[in-house]
Scaffold this motif. Structure first.
Motif, PDB file in Angstrom:
ATOM      1  N   LYS A  78     -12.040  -7.758  27.426  1.00  0.00           N
ATOM      2  CA  LYS A  78     -12.310  -6.456  28.022  1.00  0.00           C
ATOM      3  C   LYS A  78     -13.626  -5.863  27.540  1.00  0.00           C
ATOM      4  O   LYS A  78     -14.367  -5.237  28.308  1.00  0.00           O
ATOM      5  CB  LYS A  78     -11.170  -5.491  27.720  1.00  0.00           C
ATOM      6  N   TYR A  79     -13.950  -6.064  26.259  1.00  0.00           N
ATOM      7  CA  TYR A  79     -15.110  -5.398  25.670  1.00  0.00           C
ATOM      8  C   TYR A  79     -16.214  -6.366  25.236  1.00  0.00           C
ATOM      9  O   TYR A  79     -17.320  -5.924  24.919  1.00  0.00           O
ATOM     10  CB  TYR A  79     -14.685  -4.568  24.454  1.00  0.00           C
ATOM     11  N   ALA A  84     -17.379  -3.649  19.247  1.00  0.00           N
ATOM     12  CA  ALA A  84     -16.730  -2.936  18.155  1.00  0.00           C
ATOM     13  C   ALA A  84     -15.210  -3.027  18.288  1.00  0.00           C
ATOM     14  O   ALA A  84     -14.493  -3.114  17.282  1.00  0.00           O
ATOM     15  CB  ALA A  84     -17.177  -1.476  18.146  1.00  0.00           C
ATOM     16  N   GLU A  85     -14.711  -3.016  19.522  1.00  0.00           N
ATOM     17  CA  GLU A  85     -13.267  -3.088  19.722  1.00  0.00           C
ATOM     18  C   GLU A  85     -12.727  -4.446  19.293  1.00  0.00           C
ATOM     19  O   GLU A  85     -11.658  -4.529  18.671  1.00  0.00           O
ATOM     20  CB  GLU A  85     -12.924  -2.826  21.193  1.00  0.00           C
ATOM     21  N   ALA A  88     -12.677  -4.420  15.638  1.00  0.00           N
ATOM     22  CA  ALA A  88     -11.660  -3.505  15.117  1.00  0.00           C
ATOM     23  C   ALA A  88     -10.257  -4.083  15.204  1.00  0.00           C
ATOM     24  O   ALA A  88      -9.366  -3.664  14.460  1.00  0.00           O
ATOM     25  CB  ALA A  88     -11.714  -2.177  15.874  1.00  0.00           C
ATOM     26  N   CYS A  89     -10.031  -5.054  16.089  1.00  0.00           N
ATOM     27  CA  CYS A  89      -8.680  -5.609  16.208  1.00  0.00           C
ATOM     28  C   CYS A  89      -8.346  -6.578  15.083  1.00  0.00           C
ATOM     29  O   CYS A  89      -7.189  -7.017  14.964  1.00  0.00           O
ATOM     30  CB  CYS A  89      -8.477  -6.275  17.568  1.00  0.00           C
ATOM     31  N   ASN A  90      -9.338  -6.917  14.247  1.00  0.00           N
ATOM     32  CA  ASN A  90      -9.085  -7.724  13.053  1.00  0.00           C
ATOM     33  C   ASN A  90      -8.321  -9.003  13.380  1.00  0.00           C
ATOM     34  O   ASN A  90      -7.247  -9.270  12.861  1.00  0.00           O
ATOM     35  CB  ASN A  90      -8.324  -6.892  12.012  1.00  0.00           C
ATOM     36  N   GLY A 268      -9.623   1.456  20.259  1.00  0.00           N
ATOM     37  CA  GLY A 268      -9.433   2.515  21.239  1.00  0.00           C
ATOM     38  C   GLY A 268      -9.648   3.910  20.692  1.00  0.00           C
ATOM     39  O   GLY A 268      -9.243   4.887  21.329  1.00  0.00           O
ATOM     40  N   GLY A 269     -10.268   4.029  19.511  1.00  0.00           N
ATOM     41  CA  GLY A 269     -10.469   5.342  18.921  1.00  0.00           C
ATOM     42  C   GLY A 269      -9.178   5.976  18.443  1.00  0.00           C
ATOM     43  O   GLY A 269      -9.096   7.204  18.294  1.00  0.00           O
TER      44      GLY A 269
END
Length: 685
Positions: A78-79, A84-85, A88-90, A268-269
């Motif tokens: 998706k990104y 960054a997403e 961020a999902c590690n 997703g903030g």
């Protein structure tokens, strides 16, 4: 009263453990029914716990890694992989609750042998001659409306609470053991400062009691204005419950909302917002869950409502109470519920975090000592019936509210033993309840309060559930009870599915070698977290591993290693020779301590004849089996230079030797072949 069409396996509770069990059973072709008493599947993984409680992905079972892989693929697709997403999902271990729900829904929907029924409440369980035979459920509306009996070959309790086990009459415990009961150093009443000092305060008597560690809700909040929903003041608001925070703020113990709530980011903030370890008044609600487990439907709902209203009131206090500094309140007001999460429950997570439910009494009781280094070993205790691996610090949340004995630094029962906990094996026996056949319990397992303090993580429960589903299938296939199945056959199934049953820092768990090392490690072959798979195996090690293999199912026919280091091929004249004047066998092996490839190759030929029931079998035929490396030579007189070496830079005798990993892989592969042959013979009867 309705009776439903027959299911082979019925799973009650669509927690991650229940989902893992249902998927494992359905993938093996079993007609499987997954029942969930609420409208929602996924338990805490879809209800706010968006940061997986596991230290690293490699220590998790295959079913959780599959889930994490789908999470990672979603964010990368998706990104973008460099977004960054995606970072961020590690690696898929951090996620938004709505995404977790969508992925788990997809995983369930893909299984054509699986039926999922929500809002199905368990009313009773029938046990005949010690075996659970059927259950009674009720559904108030929609498909399956009304009451109906359900029978199955095997039942699996996937609930956090252990509800099916309790109704079936399985003995269980609630509360905390004393230090004396299972020799657990940190059991019972304990005041421990959670900060790095881990100071134990006076009053830590270690006595047992019936207290349960605190429950709470894991919030998904955000500070993104366009996706933020303001917090409302609950009707049951009681300011006095939070008033001590104003004193903490005045005396410098807390400076912002982040010192009261543990607010950690997910993609997703958004956040996974939990109780704060260092705050004496956070989102946990100690002392108010004691009636939950054995309570009626109405009592459980009262406890849920109480926890929800308490947490909503805490948020309101942090944002609006004028006893707090203005800057504190303004920073708190930046946060609100994520508008695109939990849209059908007013943006509040539906699942209460039941950190600890009933704990069944099973064939094995997992304790604090099972997750710490075994005396004299460089690892935790070895379990021959290991079906999963755990890798999270033993911890517990508070069992008492703030009191003077805690010295504004500790809540009684709150502890974390990260510096003592090591990667550990979980034995099959923890899910085998005493006194009841036909039932597996992979979530409310047989453990002490301290032992459950590390098992109780969603990835761990998910892989235990997967093991339970595989065990249920194996029980049906072998016409046995779950208690009567071959643990080795179950471990073969799990290893083939990339489940971990052991952990070694220097070993790649994938491939035959990695699985073989896990398998032999479970049987006691390695006493540390280093198996040294690339080291040349000594003849002493090789003989010991071979002796171990002969004790295991499929290994009884394995021949001994050739007693001589070199044996001339048949047809070659041995004489003239004076054997009595040659070095003794002991002296020879002292001078040649490594297992040579040619030596192993000769053994392999004899092993092939053993597996063929003594009949002659060509070396080429056996070498074609995946267990036999193509470099093994039967000609012991061949020079080292003639033999391809898998070890690259090794030279001399070591270059011509078999490695630990290769020898384990060969033995385990032959065990698998022997078991396959035995199964084929049994099936042909």
């Amino acid at each position: 009263m309705k009776s439903d069409p027959y299911y082979e396996i019925v799973v009650y509770g669509a927690t991650p453990g229940g989902i893992g069990a249902a998927i494992a059973a359905a993938r093996r072709g079993r007609r499987t029914l997954l029942l969930e008493p609420s409208p929602y599947i996924g338990g805490m993984m879809t209800s706010g716990l968006g940061r997986t409680d596991i230290d690293w992905l490699e220590a998790s079972g295959a079913i959780y890694r599959e889930f994490a892989g789908r999470v990672e693929a979603h964010y990368a697709g998706k990104y973008g992989t460099a977004s960054a997403e995606a970072e961020a999902c590690n690696r898929g271990m951090f996620f938004e609750p709505s995404l977790a729900r969508a992925i788990l829904e997809d995983m369930l929907a893909e299984e054509r042998f699986l039926t999922v029924v929500r809002c199905a409440e368990l009313l009773s369980a029938d046990v005949e001659e010690g075996r659970l035979t059927r259950i009674l459920i009720e559904k108030e509306a929609g498909d399956w409306q009304g009451r109906r009996f359900l029978s199955a070959e095997v039942f699996i309790d996937g609930t956090y609470e252990g509800d099916l086990a309790a109704l079936a009459g399985v003995p269980y415990e609630v509360g905390r053991e004393s230090r004396d009961e299972w020799n657990e150093e940190f059991a019972g009443v304990l005041y421990m400062n959670f900060d790095p000092s881990k100071e134990v305060l006076p009053g830590s008597t270690g006595e047992g009691d019936d207290r349960i560690q605190a429950y709470n809700y894991r919030l998904c909040i955000t500070d993104v204005p366009e996706n933020r929903v303001a917090v409302s003041k609950p009707a049951a608001y009681n300011r006095e419950e939070y008033a001590s925070l104003a004193i903490d703020a005045a005396e410098g113990r807390i400076r912002s909302i982040r010192d009261v709530l543990n607010i950690l980011p997910v993609p997703g903030g958004k956040t996974d917002t939990n109780n704060h370890h260092y705050c004496m008044c956070s989102s946990d609600l100690p002392e108010e869950n004691g009636t939950y487990l054995d309570g009626s439907r109405e009592e459980r709902q009262r406890v849920r409502d109480r926890h929800r209203h308490y947490l909503q009131g805490l948020l309101w206090f942090l944002q609006h109470d004028e006893s707090l500094p203005l800057a504190f309140r303004e920073e708190s007001l930046r946060w609100g519920y994520a508008a695109d999460e939990f849209t059908d429950t007013e943006h509040f997570p539906p699942q209460l975090y039941v950190r600890e439910g009933r704990r069944i009494l099973g064939e094995y009781r997992f304790t604090e000592n099972d997750a710490r280094l075994a005396p004299g070993f460089g690892r935790t205790p070895i379990h021959a019936d290991s079906v999963a691996v755990g890798a999270y610090a033993i911890d517990s949340h508070a069992t008492r509210k703030r009191e003077a004995a805690g010295q504004n630094a500790a809540l009684e029962g709150f502890l974390g033993l990260g510096w003592l906990t090591e990667v550990y094996q979980i034995p099959y026996g923890v899910m085998l309840p005493l006194g009841v056949e036909g039932l597996l319990v992979p979530v409310a397992v047989s453990a002490t309060h301290m032992g459950l303090g590390t098992i109780r993580m969603e990835p761990c429960w998910m892989q235990l559930g997967y093991a339970a589903g595989a065990a249920a299938d194996l029980a049906i296939r072998s016409a046995a009870s779950p208690r009567g199945i071959s643990i080795d056959a179950l471990q073969d199934e799990l290893l083939a599915a990339d489940q971990l049953i052991g952990f070694y820092r220097d070993t790649d768990a994938s491939g035959l070698m990695g699985k073989a090392i896990q398998y032999f490690g479970a049987k006691g072959a390695f006493r540390s977290y280093e198996a040294e798979p690339d080291q040349a195996v000594t003849v002493e090690q090789a003989s010991a591993l071979l002796a171990l293999a002969r004790l295991l199912p499929g290994g009884a026919r394995f021949p001994a290693l050739p007693a001589a280091g070199t044996i001339l091929p048949a047809g070659t004249d041995m004489g003239p020779r004076l054997p009595r004047e040659e070095p003794s066998p002991a002296a020879y092996w002292q001078q040649h301590p490594l297992l040579a490839q040619g030596h192993a190759g000769r053994w392999l030929q004899a092993a092939g004849r053993a597996l063929a029931g003594g009949a002659a079998r060509s070396g080429a035929a056996l070498a074609s089996h995946p267990a036999a490396a193509d470099w093994l030579r039967t000609d012991s007189a061949a020079s080292a230079e003639d033999r391809p070496s898998p070890m690259g830079s090794r030279t001399g005798e070591a270059a011509a030797a078999v490695t630990v990993g290769e020898w384990c892989g060969l033995l385990y592969g032959l065990l698998l072949e022997s078991r396959r042959q035995a199964g084929a013979r049994a099936g042909g009867r």
